[in-house]
Design a protein around this motif. Structure first.
Motif, short mmCIF file in Angstrom:
data_model
loop_
_atom_site.label_atom_id
_atom_site.label_comp_id
_atom_site.label_asym_id
_atom_site.label_seq_id
_atom_site.Cartn_x
_atom_site.Cartn_y
_atom_site.Cartn_z
N ASP A 144 37.97 28.89 -47.80
CA ASP A 144 37.31 29.97 -48.65
C ASP A 144 37.02 31.23 -47.52
OD1 ASP A 144 34.95 29.16 -47.38
OD2 ASP A 144 34.12 28.60 -49.33
N THR A 145 36.66 32.29 -48.03
CA THR A 145 36.32 33.02 -47.00
C THR A 145 35.40 33.03 -45.96
OG1 THR A 145 34.78 34.30 -48.54
CG2 THR A 145 37.02 34.94 -48.66
N ASN A 146 34.40 32.03 -46.38
CA ASN A 146 33.51 31.56 -45.13
C ASN A 146 34.06 30.99 -43.93
OD1 ASN A 146 31.13 32.67 -46.80
ND2 ASN A 146 31.50 30.63 -47.99
N LEU A 147 35.44 30.60 -44.12
CA LEU A 147 36.01 29.80 -43.20
C LEU A 147 37.06 30.40 -42.56
CD1 LEU A 147 36.00 26.32 -44.98
CD2 LEU A 147 34.31 26.98 -42.96
N VAL A 148 37.43 31.52 -42.88
CA VAL A 148 39.10 32.33 -42.66
C VAL A 148 38.83 32.54 -41.07
CG1 VAL A 148 39.77 32.75 -44.89
CG2 VAL A 148 38.31 34.53 -43.20
N THR A 149 37.72 33.18 -40.52
CA THR A 149 37.69 33.59 -39.03
C THR A 149 37.73 32.46 -38.13
OG1 THR A 149 36.27 35.38 -39.51
CG2 THR A 149 36.11 34.32 -36.94
N GLU A 150 36.94 31.26 -38.54
CA GLU A 150 37.11 29.93 -37.68
C GLU A 150 38.47 29.29 -37.88
OE1 GLU A 150 34.53 25.79 -37.35
OE2 GLU A 150 33.65 27.66 -38.59
N ALA A 151 39.41 29.50 -39.04
CA ALA A 151 40.61 28.95 -39.25
C ALA A 151 41.46 29.69 -38.56
CB ALA A 151 40.75 29.11 -40.63
N LYS A 152 41.21 31.02 -38.26
CA LYS A 152 42.32 32.03 -37.33
C LYS A 152 42.13 31.42 -35.87
CE LYS A 152 42.86 35.99 -40.22
NZ LYS A 152 42.51 37.37 -40.14
N GLN A 153 40.92 31.19 -35.53
CA GLN A 153 40.60 30.84 -34.33
C GLN A 153 41.50 29.58 -33.79
OE1 GLN A 153 36.49 30.84 -34.23
NE2 GLN A 153 36.13 32.95 -34.14
N THR A 154 41.76 28.71 -34.54
CA THR A 154 42.57 27.53 -34.08
C THR A 154 43.86 27.95 -33.89
OG1 THR A 154 43.75 27.22 -36.42
CG2 THR A 154 41.60 26.23 -36.03
N GLY A 155 44.50 29.07 -34.00
CA GLY A 155 45.65 29.60 -33.65
C GLY A 155 47.02 28.96 -34.41
N LEU A 156 46.57 28.25 -35.43
CA LEU A 156 47.51 27.43 -36.43
C LEU A 156 48.20 28.34 -37.56
CD1 LEU A 156 45.67 23.97 -36.52
CD2 LEU A 156 47.49 24.64 -34.99
N PHE A 157 47.45 29.34 -37.83
CA PHE A 157 48.02 30.15 -38.91
C PHE A 157 48.71 31.35 -38.72
CE2 PHE A 157 44.60 27.59 -40.73
CZ PHE A 157 45.05 27.23 -41.98
N ASP A 158 49.82 31.58 -39.66
CA ASP A 158 50.72 32.79 -39.39
C ASP A 158 50.46 33.69 -40.66
OD1 ASP A 158 52.60 34.08 -38.25
OD2 ASP A 158 54.31 32.54 -38.54
N THR A 159 50.84 35.00 -40.27
CA THR A 159 50.77 36.06 -41.53
C THR A 159 51.64 35.56 -42.57
OG1 THR A 159 52.41 37.09 -40.12
CG2 THR A 159 50.35 37.77 -39.76
N HIS A 160 51.14 35.96 -43.84
CA HIS A 160 51.89 35.42 -44.78
C HIS A 160 53.15 36.25 -45.66
CE1 HIS A 160 49.33 38.02 -47.29
NE2 HIS A 160 48.33 37.40 -46.80
N GLY A 161 52.91 37.59 -45.33
CA GLY A 161 53.91 38.57 -45.86
C GLY A 161 53.98 38.60 -47.42
N VAL A 162 52.88 38.11 -48.13
CA VAL A 162 52.85 38.01 -49.46
C VAL A 162 52.25 39.31 -50.14
CG1 VAL A 162 51.76 36.95 -51.35
CG2 VAL A 162 52.50 35.65 -49.59
N ASP A 163 53.15 39.81 -51.22
CA ASP A 163 52.54 41.08 -51.98
C ASP A 163 51.58 40.55 -52.79
OD1 ASP A 163 52.63 43.26 -53.45
OD2 ASP A 163 54.45 42.93 -54.50
N VAL A 164 50.68 41.30 -52.31
CA VAL A 164 48.96 41.13 -52.94
C VAL A 164 48.61 42.04 -53.79
CG1 VAL A 164 48.39 39.12 -51.34
CG2 VAL A 164 47.84 41.54 -50.70
N SER A 165 49.55 43.15 -54.09
CA SER A 165 49.31 44.13 -54.90
C SER A 165 48.55 43.79 -56.22
CB SER A 165 50.34 45.12 -55.01
OG SER A 165 51.45 44.51 -55.83
#
Length: 342
Positions: free
Chosen positions: A95-116
């Motif tokens: 959830d949003t409480n964890l996204v910064t810590e998740a990004k810090q792992t370096g394991l995630f990529d940009t998704h490119g999803v249309d979220v309009s």
């Protein structure tokens, strides 16, 4: 053989060759497996997982393999342990409480999803994580066992210790972390004192939501930490108003659940297709009456009538992902010390 007959003969051979290849091509498509890490309640028999799997497999020519852990925080812990060796394509249930810590792992990529078409309270948007549902945390109580539920966090903290509550562990569970942040949002520097008072009302601390809610519905305690949307399940699936969410005067902490794409996903393009599918009606339709949360994008049908009877918080708490990442360990240590769980 006449020219025309020869032409048909050749076409027949070509067609036969193509048809003979179809089973092999189908087998190749079926050999594609999308691995999705998520939490156990999502993939339970009554959760969204089975329907999501069926719907996506109809379009992807693949197999969806859900791998479940106890709860959302446990997902991040598992990813940290596995590192770049992880077999996951998609992680669904942070959830949003964890996204910064998740990004810090370096394991995630940009998704490119249309979220309009995605809309969540507060307008959360991120290039690595796609929101798929949201809900406010709440104390859900049994009206047959508790006649005067708490009307505020203060009343919960200072109430009758004989009236117990089951809560989740913030070290492993996103609802547990949500309660931690809720208490911190209301009590600030006095959060440790609040936990010390509340611990007398805590029957037990479970690793995840499923265990906590199971104990509650078995009658082990008259209260449980869950969501304002939880009573909708009982109204729709069981046709009962017995279980209700207590509305707290201070307000309620919100959870926005997200999914992310792994940089080294074995099936990266398939993972991107799945993330785009998550914001379509095919996925969003499963959220209200299977995950019992609020959808973030249009569904093909209106929400059930029961959702109009739910608590609608007048005030919403939500800390930034950066603030949570900077303080989570210290606040958990504070919680452990106050609850004497070390």
């Amino acid at each position: 053989m006449p020219t025309t007959s020869l032409s048909f003969f050749r076409r027949g051979l070509a067609a036969a060759a193509i048809f003979s290849l179809l089973p092999a091509l189908s087998a190749v498509a079926a050999d594609k497996t999308l691995t999705v890490y998520t939490y156990e309640s999502f993939i339970s028999e009554w959760g969204p997982g089975p329907k999501v799997k069926e719907a996506f497999e109809k379009t992807c020519g693949c197999t969806v393999d859900f791998v479940g852990v106890a709860d959302g925080v446990a997902l991040l812990t598992r990813l940290k342990l596995e590192g770049e060796a992880t077999k996951a394509d998609v992680v669904l249930g942070l959830d949003t409480n964890l996204v910064t810590e998740a990004k810090q792992t370096g394991l995630f990529d940009t998704h490119g999803v249309d979220v309009s078409k995605v809309s969540v309270p507060g307008g959360f948007s991120d290039d690595s994580f796609v929101p798929y549902d949201y809900g406010h945390f709440a104390v859900v109580y049994d009206t047959e066992a508790l006649k005067n539920p708490p009307k505020s966090l203060k009343e919960l903290v200072e109430g009758n210790p004989d009236e117990k509550i089951v809560i989740e562990d913030p070290r492993t569970s996103t609802p547990g972390l949500g309660l931690l942040l809720w208490v911190k949002s209301v009590y600030g520097d006095k959060a440790a004192d609040a936990w010390a008072k509340l611990k007398g009302r805590v029957l037990t601390v479970t690793p995840g939501w499923s265990e906590a809610y199971g104990l509650f519905t078995k009658g082990e305690a008259p209260m449980v930490l869950s969501y304002t949307t939880s009573p909708a399940y009982h109204m729709v699936a069981e046709n009962t108003d017995r279980y209700q969410a207590a509305e707290f005067s201070e307000g309620h902490y919100i959870q926005i659940e997200v999914a992310g794409l792994l940089k080294k996903a074995p099936q990266k393009e398939l993972a991107k297709e799945f993330l785009q599918f998550m914001v379509s009606p095919g996925f969003q339709d499963t959220i209200p009456t299977n995950n019992w949360m609020m959808p973030v994008a249009p569904t093909s049908e209106p929400l059930p009538e029961a959702f109009g009877k739910l608590v609608s918080p007048k005030n919403t708490f939500l800390m930034s992902p950066e603030e949570v990442a900077a303080n989570r360990k210290a606040w958990i240590d504070e919680w452990l010390a106050a609850m004497t769980l070390k």
